[in-house]
Write a protein that holds these residues in place. Sequence first.
Motif, PDB file in Angstrom:
ATOM      1  N   SER A 113     -20.302  65.383   3.179  1.00 19.75           N
ATOM      2  CA  SER A 113     -18.969  65.344   2.571  1.00 19.75           C
ATOM      3  C   SER A 113     -18.505  66.753   2.206  1.00 19.75           C
ATOM      4  O   SER A 113     -17.322  67.092   2.366  1.00 19.75           O
ATOM      5  N   GLU A 114     -19.432  67.584   1.736  1.00 18.93           N
ATOM      6  CA  GLU A 114     -19.079  68.975   1.436  1.00 18.93           C
ATOM      7  C   GLU A 114     -18.760  69.741   2.717  1.00 18.93           C
ATOM      8  O   GLU A 114     -17.856  70.590   2.741  1.00 18.93           O
ATOM      9  N   LEU A 115     -19.493  69.423   3.787  1.00 16.74           N
ATOM     10  CA  LEU A 115     -19.216  70.075   5.067  1.00 16.74           C
ATOM     11  C   LEU A 115     -17.815  69.710   5.568  1.00 16.74           C
ATOM     12  O   LEU A 115     -17.117  70.553   6.149  1.00 16.74           O
ATOM     13  N   LYS A 116     -17.404  68.479   5.334  1.00 11.20           N
ATOM     14  CA  LYS A 116     -16.039  68.088   5.716  1.00 11.20           C
ATOM     15  C   LYS A 116     -15.006  68.935   4.960  1.00 11.20           C
ATOM     16  O   LYS A 116     -13.980  69.319   5.521  1.00 11.20           O
ATOM     17  N   THR A 117     -15.292  69.226   3.693  1.00 13.42           N
ATOM     18  CA  THR A 117     -14.397  70.096   2.922  1.00 13.42           C
ATOM     19  C   THR A 117     -14.335  71.489   3.544  1.00 13.42           C
ATOM     20  O   THR A 117     -13.253  72.064   3.717  1.00 13.42           O
ATOM     21  N   VAL A 118     -15.500  72.026   3.907  1.00 15.46           N
ATOM     22  CA  VAL A 118     -15.540  73.364   4.510  1.00 15.46           C
ATOM     23  C   VAL A 118     -14.809  73.371   5.847  1.00 15.46           C
ATOM     24  O   VAL A 118     -14.097  74.331   6.178  1.00 15.46           O
ATOM     25  N   LEU A 119     -14.934  72.300   6.625  1.00 10.51           N
ATOM     26  CA  LEU A 119     -14.220  72.230   7.898  1.00 10.51           C
ATOM     27  C   LEU A 119     -12.709  72.148   7.685  1.00 10.51           C
ATOM     28  O   LEU A 119     -11.934  72.621   8.524  1.00 10.51           O
ATOM     29  N   SER A 120     -12.285  71.590   6.563  1.00  7.75           N
ATOM     30  CA  SER A 120     -10.852  71.615   6.248  1.00  7.75           C
ATOM     31  C   SER A 120     -10.406  73.050   5.939  1.00  7.75           C
ATOM     32  O   SER A 120      -9.282  73.430   6.267  1.00  7.75           O
ATOM     33  N   TRP A 121     -11.303  73.839   5.332  1.00 13.48           N
ATOM     34  CA  TRP A 121     -10.993  75.267   5.136  1.00 13.48           C
ATOM     35  C   TRP A 121     -10.855  75.957   6.498  1.00 13.48           C
ATOM     36  O   TRP A 121      -9.954  76.776   6.689  1.00 13.48           O
ATOM     37  N   ALA A 122     -11.782  75.617   7.415  1.00 13.38           N
ATOM     38  CA  ALA A 122     -11.727  76.198   8.757  1.00 13.38           C
ATOM     39  C   ALA A 122     -10.405  75.863   9.436  1.00 13.38           C
ATOM     40  O   ALA A 122      -9.816  76.692  10.133  1.00 13.38           O
ATOM     41  N   SER A 123      -9.932  74.658   9.194  1.00 14.39           N
ATOM     42  CA  SER A 123      -8.632  74.262   9.734  1.00 14.39           C
ATOM     43  C   SER A 123      -7.516  75.113   9.137  1.00 14.39           C
ATOM     44  O   SER A 123      -6.605  75.566   9.842  1.00 14.39           O
ATOM     45  N   ASP A 124      -7.604  75.352   7.828  1.00 15.57           N
ATOM     46  CA  ASP A 124      -6.606  76.213   7.156  1.00 15.57           C
ATOM     47  C   ASP A 124      -6.603  77.621   7.752  1.00 15.57           C
ATOM     48  O   ASP A 124      -5.557  78.277   7.785  1.00 15.57           O
ATOM     49  N   GLU A 125      -7.786  78.078   8.214  1.00 16.73           N
ATOM     50  CA  GLU A 125      -7.910  79.422   8.788  1.00 16.73           C
ATOM     51  C   GLU A 125      -7.437  79.478  10.240  1.00 16.73           C
ATOM     52  O   GLU A 125      -7.437  80.540  10.860  1.00 16.73           O
ATOM     53  N   GLY A 126      -7.075  78.309  10.789  1.00 17.01           N
ATOM     54  CA  GLY A 126      -6.596  78.266  12.167  1.00 17.01           C
ATOM     55  C   GLY A 126      -7.678  78.069  13.205  1.00 17.01           C
ATOM     56  O   GLY A 126      -7.451  78.266  14.403  1.00 17.01           O
ATOM     57  N   TRP A 127      -8.874  77.626  12.780  1.00 13.48           N
ATOM     58  CA  TRP A 127     -10.001  77.481  13.714  1.00 13.48           C
ATOM     59  C   TRP A 127      -9.982  76.140  14.443  1.00 13.48           C
ATOM     60  O   TRP A 127     -10.725  75.955  15.395  1.00 13.48           O
ATOM     61  N   ASN A 128      -9.193  75.182  13.951  1.00 15.55           N
ATOM     62  CA  ASN A 128      -8.980  73.912  14.649  1.00 15.55           C
ATOM     63  C   ASN A 128     -10.285  73.180  14.983  1.00 15.55           C
ATOM     64  O   ASN A 128     -10.605  72.939  16.152  1.00 15.55           O
ATOM     65  N   PRO A 129     -11.061  72.777  13.971  1.00 13.88           N
ATOM     66  CA  PRO A 129     -12.326  72.086  14.250  1.00 13.88           C
ATOM     67  C   PRO A 129     -12.098  70.685  14.819  1.00 13.88           C
ATOM     68  O   PRO A 129     -10.996  70.134  14.751  1.00 13.88           O
ATOM     69  N   GLY A 130     -13.168  70.124  15.384  1.00 13.46           N
ATOM     70  CA  GLY A 130     -13.118  68.753  15.878  1.00 13.46           C
ATOM     71  C   GLY A 130     -13.056  67.759  14.736  1.00 13.46           C
ATOM     72  O   GLY A 130     -13.576  68.015  13.650  1.00 13.46           O
ATOM     73  N   VAL A 131     -12.450  66.612  14.998  1.00 14.11           N
ATOM     74  CA  VAL A 131     -12.252  65.627  13.930  1.00 14.11           C
ATOM     75  C   VAL A 131     -13.571  64.997  13.477  1.00 14.11           C
ATOM     76  O   VAL A 131     -13.644  64.442  12.381  1.00 14.11           O
ATOM     77  N   SER A 132     -14.611  65.051  14.311  1.00 14.06           N
ATOM     78  CA  SER A 132     -15.902  64.480  13.917  1.00 14.06           C
ATOM     79  C   SER A 132     -17.012  65.525  13.914  1.00 14.06           C
ATOM     80  O   SER A 132     -18.189  65.191  14.039  1.00 14.06           O
ATOM     81  N   ASP A 133     -16.644  66.785  13.728  1.00 15.88           N
ATOM     82  CA  ASP A 133     -17.642  67.858  13.773  1.00 15.88           C
ATOM     83  C   ASP A 133     -18.667  67.788  12.657  1.00 15.88           C
ATOM     84  O   ASP A 133     -19.827  68.178  12.843  1.00 15.88           O
ATOM     85  N   ALA A 134     -18.281  67.311  11.491  1.00 19.83           N
ATOM     86  CA  ALA A 134     -19.177  67.375  10.335  1.00 19.83           C
ATOM     87  C   ALA A 134     -20.503  66.666  10.602  1.00 19.83           C
ATOM     88  O   ALA A 134     -21.581  67.234  10.352  1.00 19.83           O
ATOM     89  N   ASP A 135     -20.453  65.450  11.105  1.00 24.31           N
ATOM     90  CA  ASP A 135     -21.682  64.693  11.335  1.00 24.31           C
ATOM     91  C   ASP A 135     -22.560  65.352  12.392  1.00 24.31           C
ATOM     92  O   ASP A 135     -23.784  65.428  12.250  1.00 24.31           O
ATOM     93  N   VAL A 136     -21.935  65.847  13.470  1.00 23.15           N
ATOM     94  CA  VAL A 136     -22.701  66.455  14.555  1.00 23.15           C
ATOM     95  C   VAL A 136     -23.312  67.783  14.121  1.00 23.15           C
ATOM     96  O   VAL A 136     -24.482  68.061  14.383  1.00 23.15           O
ATOM     97  N   PHE A 137     -22.516  68.608  13.458  1.00 27.30           N
ATOM     98  CA  PHE A 137     -23.032  69.888  12.981  1.00 27.30           C
ATOM     99  C   PHE A 137     -24.213  69.669  12.048  1.00 27.30           C
ATOM    100  O   PHE A 137     -25.248  70.330  12.169  1.00 27.30           O
ATOM    101  N   HIS A 138     -24.046  68.757  11.105  1.00 23.41           N
ATOM    102  CA  HIS A 138     -25.084  68.520  10.096  1.00 23.41           C
ATOM    103  C   HIS A 138     -26.369  68.019  10.746  1.00 23.41           C
ATOM    104  O   HIS A 138     -27.480  68.374  10.314  1.00 23.41           O
TER     105      HIS A 138
END
Length: 271
Positions: A4-29
């Motif tokens: 859940s914290e990783l999902k928050t960080v990926l939302s930061w990545a989205s804010d930075e313009g990195w455009n992460p995948g919608v299901s990246d959190a589970d796979v990355f973790h």
Amino acid sequence: MDRSELKTVLSWASDEGWNPGVSDADVFHAADAGGFFLTCVDGAPVASVSVVNHDSENSFLGLYICRPEWRGKGLGFATWQFGIKHAGSRSVGLDGVPEQESNYSKSGFVKTGSSLRHEGRLGARKSHKVRSFERKDFSALMTLDGRANGFKRYRFLEAWLTEELGKRETRVLVQDGTIRGFATWRACRDGTKIGPIIAPDLSASVELISDIAVVRSDGPLIIDVPEENGELRRELESAGFTVPFVTARMYRGNVPETRHTLQAIATMELG
């Protein structure tokens, strides 16, 4: 950090313009559950970094982010210093934004090339040589990916190759009964990223991309291409793909021996 914290960080990545995948959190973790680090102030998350150990000799660093209002206080670098210890004696790679390249150099990282983000559309064409990934393919794809990248990343691929309906799928290229390559697409906040693309040549790469374009017909296709892969870069750019940004591929320690079959990387966060 947990998922859940990783999902928050990926939302930061989205804010930075990195455009992460919608299901990246589970796979990355799943690639290395102990490789994600978060700094909090008064219970609020303010900085992050990931250091994913792919095998006993190779790690990859990403998601190095400090929230804008907390920058300039040393919190980001403190998070970096803590997180990178997770790599131990392993070689560590990263794809860094140009503004941070000098800072990475101070931590012992050396630039070895670049990764170029390409965004656009390629003609959609269904291929009779391309099919969906099946579990029996895993060993062959693991071998192809390991040869292309210079090392094997079992946990990452085990999660990355697993289909999530409408979110991620791997397409496999079969020629004369032999698996010759593969490509994984994943739905992102904007468009579809394709990577890795592991293929023997340009023609096979285009065949995989064009096949995926049939299924992913809306929005841009996004492909992160190594600098040295001039053939695919020229093909995409001649088709109208733009290059919105470039990152510096850097390593601390031994540099993996990649092959020409690494047509496009999987992700700038995990390599």
